[in-house]
Motif scaffolding. Structure first.
Motif, PDB file in Angstrom:
ATOM      1  N   ARG A 181       0.846  -1.207   0.000  1.00  0.00           N
ATOM      2  CA  ARG A 181       0.000   0.000   0.000  1.00  0.00           C
ATOM      3  C   ARG A 181       0.874   1.248   0.000  1.00  0.00           C
ATOM      4  NH1 ARG A 181      -3.472  -1.559  -2.081  1.00  0.00           N
ATOM      5  NH2 ARG A 181      -3.937  -3.715  -1.652  1.00  0.00           N
ATOM      6  N   PRO A 182       0.406   2.287  -0.635  1.00  0.00           N
ATOM      7  CA  PRO A 182       1.217   3.507  -0.689  1.00  0.00           C
ATOM      8  C   PRO A 182       1.310   4.201   0.678  1.00  0.00           C
ATOM      9  CG  PRO A 182      -0.946   3.862  -1.714  1.00  0.00           C
ATOM     10  CD  PRO A 182      -0.883   2.412  -1.342  1.00  0.00           C
ATOM     11  N   LEU A 183       2.334   4.981   0.868  1.00  0.00           N
ATOM     12  CA  LEU A 183       2.491   5.831   2.056  1.00  0.00           C
ATOM     13  C   LEU A 183       3.546   6.875   1.725  1.00  0.00           C
ATOM     14  CD1 LEU A 183       1.397   6.095   4.966  1.00  0.00           C
ATOM     15  CD2 LEU A 183       3.397   4.828   5.758  1.00  0.00           C
ATOM     16  N   VAL A 184       3.177   8.145   1.908  1.00  0.00           N
ATOM     17  CA  VAL A 184       4.046   9.202   1.426  1.00  0.00           C
ATOM     18  C   VAL A 184       4.245  10.255   2.521  1.00  0.00           C
ATOM     19  CG1 VAL A 184       2.089  10.411   0.348  1.00  0.00           C
ATOM     20  CG2 VAL A 184       4.377  10.770  -0.543  1.00  0.00           C
ATOM     21  N   ILE A 185       5.410  10.892   2.503  1.00  0.00           N
ATOM     22  CA  ILE A 185       5.721  11.947   3.480  1.00  0.00           C
ATOM     23  C   ILE A 185       5.583  13.298   2.782  1.00  0.00           C
ATOM     24  CG2 ILE A 185       7.501  12.927   4.994  1.00  0.00           C
ATOM     25  CD1 ILE A 185       8.835  10.139   4.988  1.00  0.00           C
ATOM     26  N   GLY A 186       4.981  14.269   3.478  1.00  0.00           N
ATOM     27  CA  GLY A 186       4.864  15.618   2.926  1.00  0.00           C
ATOM     28  C   GLY A 186       5.316  16.649   3.949  1.00  0.00           C
ATOM     29  N   GLU A 197      -2.117   8.930   0.383  1.00  0.00           N
ATOM     30  CA  GLU A 197      -2.034   9.429  -0.991  1.00  0.00           C
ATOM     31  C   GLU A 197      -1.646  10.902  -1.021  1.00  0.00           C
ATOM     32  OE1 GLU A 197      -5.256   8.581  -3.711  1.00  0.00           O
ATOM     33  OE2 GLU A 197      -5.830   6.850  -2.526  1.00  0.00           O
ATOM     34  N   THR A 198      -1.075  11.300  -2.137  1.00  0.00           N
ATOM     35  CA  THR A 198      -0.627  12.685  -2.278  1.00  0.00           C
ATOM     36  C   THR A 198      -1.795  13.668  -2.386  1.00  0.00           C
ATOM     37  OG1 THR A 198      -0.455  12.499  -4.679  1.00  0.00           O
ATOM     38  CG2 THR A 198       1.528  12.001  -3.407  1.00  0.00           C
ATOM     39  N   CYS A 199      -2.980  13.203  -2.807  1.00  0.00           N
ATOM     40  CA  CYS A 199      -4.110  14.134  -2.941  1.00  0.00           C
ATOM     41  C   CYS A 199      -4.426  14.793  -1.599  1.00  0.00           C
ATOM     42  CB  CYS A 199      -5.347  13.442  -3.533  1.00  0.00           C
ATOM     43  SG  CYS A 199      -6.033  12.128  -2.507  1.00  0.00           S
ATOM     44  N   ALA A 200      -4.195  14.079  -0.491  1.00  0.00           N
ATOM     45  CA  ALA A 200      -4.459  14.651   0.835  1.00  0.00           C
ATOM     46  C   ALA A 200      -3.378  15.669   1.209  1.00  0.00           C
ATOM     47  CB  ALA A 200      -4.537  13.540   1.880  1.00  0.00           C
ATOM     48  N   LEU A 201      -2.157  15.448   0.736  1.00  0.00           N
ATOM     49  CA  LEU A 201      -1.094  16.439   0.978  1.00  0.00           C
ATOM     50  C   LEU A 201      -1.422  17.723   0.228  1.00  0.00           C
ATOM     51  CD1 LEU A 201       2.134  14.229   0.675  1.00  0.00           C
ATOM     52  CD2 LEU A 201       0.912  14.913   2.747  1.00  0.00           C
ATOM     53  N   ASN A 202      -1.923  17.569  -0.995  1.00  0.00           N
ATOM     54  CA  ASN A 202      -2.307  18.750  -1.792  1.00  0.00           C
ATOM     55  C   ASN A 202      -3.315  19.593  -1.029  1.00  0.00           C
ATOM     56  OD1 ASN A 202      -2.431  16.755  -4.844  1.00  0.00           O
ATOM     57  ND2 ASN A 202      -0.694  17.738  -3.857  1.00  0.00           N
ATOM     58  N   VAL A 204      -3.871  19.988   2.180  1.00  0.00           N
ATOM     59  CA  VAL A 204      -3.362  20.763   3.327  1.00  0.00           C
ATOM     60  C   VAL A 204      -2.207  21.672   2.920  1.00  0.00           C
ATOM     61  CG1 VAL A 204      -4.140  19.090   5.046  1.00  0.00           C
ATOM     62  CG2 VAL A 204      -1.819  18.885   4.115  1.00  0.00           C
ATOM     63  N   GLY A 205      -1.940  21.761   1.631  1.00  0.00           N
ATOM     64  CA  GLY A 205      -0.918  22.690   1.141  1.00  0.00           C
ATOM     65  C   GLY A 205       0.500  22.199   1.335  1.00  0.00           C
ATOM     66  N   ALA A 206       0.659  20.881   1.522  1.00  0.00           N
ATOM     67  CA  ALA A 206       2.002  20.330   1.737  1.00  0.00           C
ATOM     68  C   ALA A 206       2.597  19.858   0.423  1.00  0.00           C
ATOM     69  CB  ALA A 206       1.927  19.159   2.708  1.00  0.00           C
ATOM     70  N   SER A 207       3.905  19.936   0.296  1.00  0.00           N
ATOM     71  CA  SER A 207       4.535  19.336  -0.882  1.00  0.00           C
ATOM     72  C   SER A 207       5.084  17.965  -0.518  1.00  0.00           C
ATOM     73  CB  SER A 207       5.627  20.244  -1.432  1.00  0.00           C
ATOM     74  OG  SER A 207       6.366  20.768  -0.387  1.00  0.00           O
ATOM     75  N   VAL A 208       5.227  17.147  -1.541  1.00  0.00           N
ATOM     76  CA  VAL A 208       5.682  15.773  -1.328  1.00  0.00           C
ATOM     77  C   VAL A 208       7.176  15.790  -1.026  1.00  0.00           C
ATOM     78  CG1 VAL A 208       5.991  13.513  -2.422  1.00  0.00           C
ATOM     79  CG2 VAL A 208       3.922  14.845  -2.867  1.00  0.00           C
ATOM     80  N   VAL A 209       7.571  15.137   0.057  1.00  0.00           N
ATOM     81  CA  VAL A 209       9.001  14.969   0.356  1.00  0.00           C
ATOM     82  C   VAL A 209       9.485  13.694  -0.327  1.00  0.00           C
ATOM     83  CG1 VAL A 209      10.711  14.622   2.189  1.00  0.00           C
ATOM     84  CG2 VAL A 209       8.817  16.219   2.532  1.00  0.00           C
ATOM     85  N   ARG A 210       8.870  12.573   0.001  1.00  0.00           N
ATOM     86  CA  ARG A 210       9.195  11.293  -0.631  1.00  0.00           C
ATOM     87  C   ARG A 210       8.253  10.220  -0.110  1.00  0.00           C
ATOM     88  NH1 ARG A 210      11.799   7.730   2.804  1.00  0.00           N
ATOM     89  NH2 ARG A 210      12.845   8.593   4.630  1.00  0.00           N
TER      90      ARG A 210
END
Ligand code: AMP
Ligand code: SF4
Length: 457
Positions: A181-186, A197-202, A204-210
Motif C-alpha cells: 500500500r502507498p504511504l508518502v511523506i509531505g 495518498e498525495t491528494c491529501a497532501l495537496n 493541506v498545502g504540503a509538498s511531497v518529500v518522498r
C-alpha cells in the motif's frame, strides 16, 4: 482498504484540523468509519471515532480547537473485522512504557496465528481487526524501548501494512517490506505529514518529500526525524497495481507515477490491443472507467461521449453490503442519456469486473436506450483471485471472471464483445519494473507465504 494520515509540528502548531482535512481527501479509501488520535496536553493519547463519513463521524470545530502538535487519523473500509465502532481506528492502548495509537491500511496475513498465540499467553483482544496484534506484540516486550519494541513487532508481520502511529511522544510512519500500500511523506513549513495518498497532501498545502520506502520506519518527535530500515530481507516488492487501476484518486501520484496518466495509458493500450473499428462512440463507466475511456478514444476513430450521468450523492456501489442493495445502488446512481445512445454502436470502458453486476446493469440500461451494439473493454486483466493484501474482493466463487470463460462472461453481462487488457500491458502502463508490482488478483501469483497464517513468534 482504508486511508491513513498523520501530522507533526516540532514548533507546536496545532495539527488536528489538518488531519481532519487529510481524511476528508482520503474519503474514497473508506466510508465505514473515521477516527483521529492525538498527543494531549498531559502527554497521553486522546481519540475520537465515529461511524460513517468523515464529516458525520468527527466534529471539525472541536478538532480544530484542540491544542496538539502530533496526531493521526484513519478512514476505514473493512477487510478484516466487521463494520462496527469497536473496529474503528485509530486503535489505542497503553503499555508500561508508552501510550500507543495505530492507524492501518492493508491486511496482516498472519494476524490470526499471532492472535491465537498471544491469546494462549493471556492477551485479551478488544476488536476484530488484524491491526490489534501490533499493539499486543508491543505490549509483550516491556523491557524494550517503545520504538525497538515496534520494530521487533513489525518484523513478525506478513502481508500489507502501511501505518501511521503515535508511539509515546512520536509520530511514526511504517510500511511493510513488500510495499503493497502507498504511504508518502509531505511537508508544509515546519509541519511534516504522512498520508496514504498525495491528494491529501495537496489539500493541506504540503509538498511531497518522498515515499516511505518499503520496509522503512520513519519517526518524528522530540529528537527530530529519524529513518530506520526494518531488518527483513525481501526478494521482491509488491506495489499494488489495483491502486492505479481503480482504488487511488486520479489526482494522486504513487511511486512517482501519476494515477491519472497511468489510467489513461491503460485505456490507450486497451484500444491498441482490442480495437473496435465499428464503434460510433466510446464511453466510460462513471466514474471508474472515465479516464481509461478517454485514453481508449484517443487511440480510436470514435470520439468520447458521456452517455450516463451519475448521481454524485450516492456512494460507491462496492461499499454496499448486500447483493440486493448493490443492485438497487447502481439503478439509483446512474441515468443514461437516451439522445446520445439511440441507434449507436457503443464501446463501454470500465476498470474491472468483480461480481459482474455493475457491468450487466450498465449494458442493459444502454440497450434500453436503443444502442444497437454494446462492446465492453476492461482496462485491467480479469480479476480471478481474491486479494489478501487489503482490498476487499469476494471469494473466488463470486468473482465473475473466475466462474466463467470470457465468452460466457460476455454473454452473461450482455455484451456484443468483451475484451480485457493483458497483464503485460498493465505492468508497462504503470512503468515500474515487473518485480516491483503485485498483480496477484489477476495472476494468482501471491507473495511467498502470502495466504498462510503461520505465526513466527
Ligand atoms: P461488480 O462487477 O458489480 O462487482 O462491480 C465492479 C465495479 O466495482 C467496477 O466498476 C469497479 O470499478 C468497482 N470495483 C473495483 N474494485 C472492487 C472491489 N474490490 N469490490 C467491488 N467492486 C469493485
Ligand atoms: Fe492489489 Fe490485487 Fe495485489 Fe491485492 S492482489 S495487492 S488488489 S494487485
Amino acid at each position: 482498504m482504508c486511508g491513513v494520515f498523520g501530522a507533526w509540528s516540532p514548533s507546536g502548531r496545532k495539527v488536528l484540523e489538518d488531519v481532519y482535512l487529510g481524511l476528508y481527501a482520503l474519503q474514497h479509501r473508506g466510508q465505514e468509519s473515521a477516527g483521529v488520535a492525538w498527543i494531549n496536553r498531559e502527554g497521553g493519547i486522546s481519540s475520537r471515532k465515529g461511524m460513517g463519513l468523515v464529516h458525520l463521524a468527527l466534529d471539525q470545530a472541536t478538532l480544530a480547537a484542540e491544542q496538539t502538535s502530533c496526531a493521526i487519523g484513519h478512514v476505514r473500509y473493512s477487510t478484516a473485522g466487521g463494520s462496527e465502532i469497536s473496529n474503528a481506528q485509530p486503535l489505542t492502548a497503553s503499555t508500561s512504557r508508552a501510550s500507543l495509537a495505530v492507524a492501518h491500511n492493508g491486511n496482516i496475513t498472519n494476524a490470526l496465528g499471532i492472535k491465537l498465540l498471544l491469546q494462549n499467553r493471556g492477551a485479551i483482544f478488544h476488536s476484530g481487526t488484524d491491526t490489534e496484534v501490533i499493539l499486543h506484540l508491543m505490549a509483550h516486550q516491556p523491557h524494550k524501548e517503545p520504538i525497538d519494541a515496534l520494530i521487533d513487532s513489525l518484523v513478525r508481520l506478513r502481508g500489507a501494512w502501511s501505518l501511521a502511529m503515535l508511539v509515546g511522544q512520536n509520530l511514526v510512519a511504517a510500511r511493510d517490506p513488500w510495499g503493497f500500500r502507498p504511504l508518502v511523506i509531505g511537508k508544509r513549513d515546519d509541519v511534516y505529514y504522512v498520508s496514504s495518498e498525495t491528494c491529501a497532501l495537496n489539500l493541506v498545502g504540503a509538498s511531497v518529500v518522498r515515499e516511505v520506502a518499503p520496509g522503512e520506519v520513519v519517526t518524528f518527535g522530540p529528537d527530530g526525524m529519524d529513518c530506520l530500515p526494518l531488518p527483513v530481507e525481501v526478494k521482491r516488492h509488491f506495489a499494488c497495481s489495483f491502486e492505479y487501476v481503480y482504488f487511488a484518486r486520479p489526482d494522486s501520484v504513487i511511486d512517482g507515477r501519476s494515477v491519472y496518466q497511468v489510467r489513461k495509458t491503460l485505456g490507450k493500450k486497451l484500444a491498441l490491443r482490442s480495437p473496435c473499428p465499428e464503434a460510433d462512440l466510446v464511453t466510460g463507466m462513471p466514474d471508474s472507467g472515465t479516464i481509461a475511456s478517454l485514453g481508449y478514444a484517443e487511440e480510436s476513430a470514435a470520439p468520447y461521449e458521456q452517455t450516463v450521468v451519475r448521481n454524485r450523492y450516492v456512494g460507491r456501489t462496492f461499499i454496499e453490503p448486500t447483493r440486493r442493495v448493490r443492485e438497487l445502488g447502481v439503478r439509483i446512481k446512474l441515468n443514461p442519456i437516451t439522445e446520445v445512445l439511440t441507434g449507436r454502436k457503443v464501446v463501454v470502458v470500465d476498470d474491472s469486473i468483480v461480481r459482474g453486476t455493475t457491468c450487466q446493469r450498465m449494458i442493459s440500461m444502454i440497450r434500453d436506450c436503443g444502442a444497437s451494439q454494446v462492446h465492453v473493454r476492461i482496462s485491467s486483466p480479469p480479476v480471478r483471485f481474491p486479494c489478501y493484501y487489503g482490498i476487499d474482493t469476494p471469494s473466488r466463487g463470486e468473482l465473475a471472471a473466475a466462474r466463467m470463460n470470457l465468452t460466457q462472461l460476455g454473454t452473461e453481462v450482455g455484451a456484443d464483445s468483451l475484451a480485457y487488457l493483458t497483464e503485460e500491458d498493465l505492468v508497462e502502463s504503470i512503468g515500474l519494473p515487473r518485480e516491483c508490482i503485485c498483480t496477484a488478483c489477476f495472476s494468482g501469483n501471491y507473495m511467498e507465504g502470502g495466504e498462510e497464517n503461520e505465526p513466527e513468534l
